[in-house]
Write a protein that holds these residues in place. Structure first.
Motif, PDB file in Angstrom:
ATOM      1  N   LEU A   6      71.792  29.848 -22.047  1.00  0.00           N
ATOM      2  CA  LEU A   6      71.380  29.547 -19.970  1.00  0.00           C
ATOM      3  C   LEU A   6      72.081  30.899 -19.947  1.00  0.00           C
ATOM      4  O   LEU A   6      73.485  30.939 -18.981  1.00  0.00           O
ATOM      5  N   VAL A   7      71.404  31.948 -19.129  1.00  0.00           N
ATOM      6  CA  VAL A   7      71.997  32.990 -18.299  1.00  0.00           C
ATOM      7  C   VAL A   7      71.899  32.634 -17.012  1.00  0.00           C
ATOM      8  O   VAL A   7      70.693  33.466 -16.415  1.00  0.00           O
ATOM      9  N   ARG A   8      72.318  32.949 -16.176  1.00  0.00           N
ATOM     10  CA  ARG A   8      72.280  32.695 -14.638  1.00  0.00           C
ATOM     11  C   ARG A   8      72.702  33.236 -13.492  1.00  0.00           C
ATOM     12  O   ARG A   8      74.020  33.697 -14.377  1.00  0.00           O
ATOM     13  N   LEU A   9      72.694  34.164 -12.921  1.00  0.00           N
ATOM     14  CA  LEU A   9      73.267  35.171 -11.452  1.00  0.00           C
ATOM     15  C   LEU A   9      74.047  34.167 -11.297  1.00  0.00           C
ATOM     16  O   LEU A   9      73.627  32.961 -10.972  1.00  0.00           O
ATOM     17  N   LYS A  10      75.686  34.513 -10.459  1.00  0.00           N
ATOM     18  CA  LYS A  10      75.959  33.523  -9.959  1.00  0.00           C
ATOM     19  C   LYS A  10      75.511  33.470  -8.416  1.00  0.00           C
ATOM     20  O   LYS A  10      74.495  33.913  -8.000  1.00  0.00           O
ATOM     21  N   PRO A  11      76.159  32.124  -7.616  1.00  0.00           N
ATOM     22  CA  PRO A  11      75.841  31.814  -6.789  1.00  0.00           C
ATOM     23  C   PRO A  11      75.713  32.653  -5.377  1.00  0.00           C
ATOM     24  O   PRO A  11      74.579  33.394  -5.056  1.00  0.00           O
ATOM     25  N   PRO A  16      66.228  39.580  -5.614  1.00  0.00           N
ATOM     26  CA  PRO A  16      65.124  39.608  -5.490  1.00  0.00           C
ATOM     27  C   PRO A  16      64.129  39.237  -6.395  1.00  0.00           C
ATOM     28  O   PRO A  16      63.159  38.802  -5.769  1.00  0.00           O
ATOM     29  N   GLN A  17      63.995  38.817  -7.417  1.00  0.00           N
ATOM     30  CA  GLN A  17      63.104  38.414  -8.638  1.00  0.00           C
ATOM     31  C   GLN A  17      62.609  37.376  -7.795  1.00  0.00           C
ATOM     32  O   GLN A  17      61.623  36.980  -7.665  1.00  0.00           O
ATOM     33  N   GLY A  18      64.079  36.367  -7.928  1.00  0.00           N
ATOM     34  CA  GLY A  18      63.561  34.895  -7.108  1.00  0.00           C
ATOM     35  C   GLY A  18      62.988  34.521  -6.014  1.00  0.00           C
ATOM     36  O   GLY A  18      62.650  34.011  -5.072  1.00  0.00           O
ATOM     37  N   ARG A  36      65.407  30.934  -8.722  1.00  0.00           N
ATOM     38  CA  ARG A  36      66.284  31.623  -8.826  1.00  0.00           C
ATOM     39  C   ARG A  36      66.195  32.454 -10.410  1.00  0.00           C
ATOM     40  O   ARG A  36      65.458  31.628 -11.021  1.00  0.00           O
ATOM     41  N   ALA A  37      65.896  33.226 -10.481  1.00  0.00           N
ATOM     42  CA  ALA A  37      65.287  33.542 -12.165  1.00  0.00           C
ATOM     43  C   ALA A  37      66.390  34.158 -13.055  1.00  0.00           C
ATOM     44  O   ALA A  37      67.397  34.366 -12.144  1.00  0.00           O
ATOM     45  N   GLY A  38      66.388  33.582 -13.836  1.00  0.00           N
ATOM     46  CA  GLY A  38      67.551  33.731 -14.504  1.00  0.00           C
ATOM     47  C   GLY A  38      66.854  33.666 -16.365  1.00  0.00           C
ATOM     48  O   GLY A  38      65.656  34.288 -16.412  1.00  0.00           O
ATOM     49  N   LYS A  39      67.515  33.961 -17.925  1.00  0.00           N
ATOM     50  CA  LYS A  39      67.518  34.271 -18.936  1.00  0.00           C
ATOM     51  C   LYS A  39      67.780  32.849 -19.721  1.00  0.00           C
ATOM     52  O   LYS A  39      68.883  32.799 -19.456  1.00  0.00           O
ATOM     53  N   VAL A  40      66.452  33.029 -21.291  1.00  0.00           N
ATOM     54  CA  VAL A  40      66.975  32.186 -21.727  1.00  0.00           C
ATOM     55  C   VAL A  40      67.032  32.586 -23.054  1.00  0.00           C
ATOM     56  O   VAL A  40      66.630  33.579 -23.739  1.00  0.00           O
TER      57      VAL A  40
ATOM     58  N   LYS B  39      62.509  33.636 -20.482  1.00  0.00           N
ATOM     59  CA  LYS B  39      62.742  33.251 -19.080  1.00  0.00           C
ATOM     60  C   LYS B  39      64.148  31.963 -18.426  1.00  0.00           C
ATOM     61  O   LYS B  39      62.710  30.745 -19.311  1.00  0.00           O
ATOM     62  N   VAL B  40      64.272  31.909 -17.772  1.00  0.00           N
ATOM     63  CA  VAL B  40      65.252  30.082 -17.028  1.00  0.00           C
ATOM     64  C   VAL B  40      64.455  30.025 -15.090  1.00  0.00           C
ATOM     65  O   VAL B  40      65.376  31.358 -14.861  1.00  0.00           O
TER      66      VAL B  40
END
Lengths: 79, 79
Positions: A6-11, A16-18, A36-40, B39-40
């Motif tokens: 799971l790849v998430r933006l740091k806090p 903008p997507q989220g 918050r949007a991230g990648k899996v 996506k997550v």
């Protein structure tokens, strides 16, 4: 060995997507906030055991899947 | 209530992003295969309990976060 990264933006990093998704959900009547949007990424690693798989996954996540300056990774090894 | 929604392509759907990442990882010497990208989404839902939060999350995931024709969702409610 099956691994999920799971790849998430740091806090502190703007998302903008989220934010856009949060506004869209609000407009539809959902009481959603702090979106918050991230990648899996799901992958199969040829590793001897779960510990080796986790180490490999962390390394390739930081090298290829994520930008360590802005993103953080969570690794889950499945059985 | 904190909720995580994982959105993944359904098994039969082609994933060019995952394939490209798989090739890149192979080129770097990692024994990775079957790479799939998804996506997550992490969000906060104003729900009375975990069951309500999960129902809301499933509904909004199918309406906004995912394309149910091509993608499937996994919902995790945190505490």
């Amino acid at each position: 060995m099956k691994v999920t990264v799971l790849v998430r933006l740091k806090p502190g990093i703007l998302d903008p997507q989220g934010e856009a998704i949060g506004r869209a959900l609000g407009g539809l009547g959902y009481a959603a906030s702090a979106v918050r949007a991230g990648k899996v990424f799901d992958l199969e690693l040829d590793a001897a055991d779960a510990q080796v798989a986790e180490e490999q996954a962390r390394e390739l996540a930081d090298r290829v899947l994520a930008n360590p300056l802005m993103e953080e990774c969570e690794v889950v090894v499945h059985g």
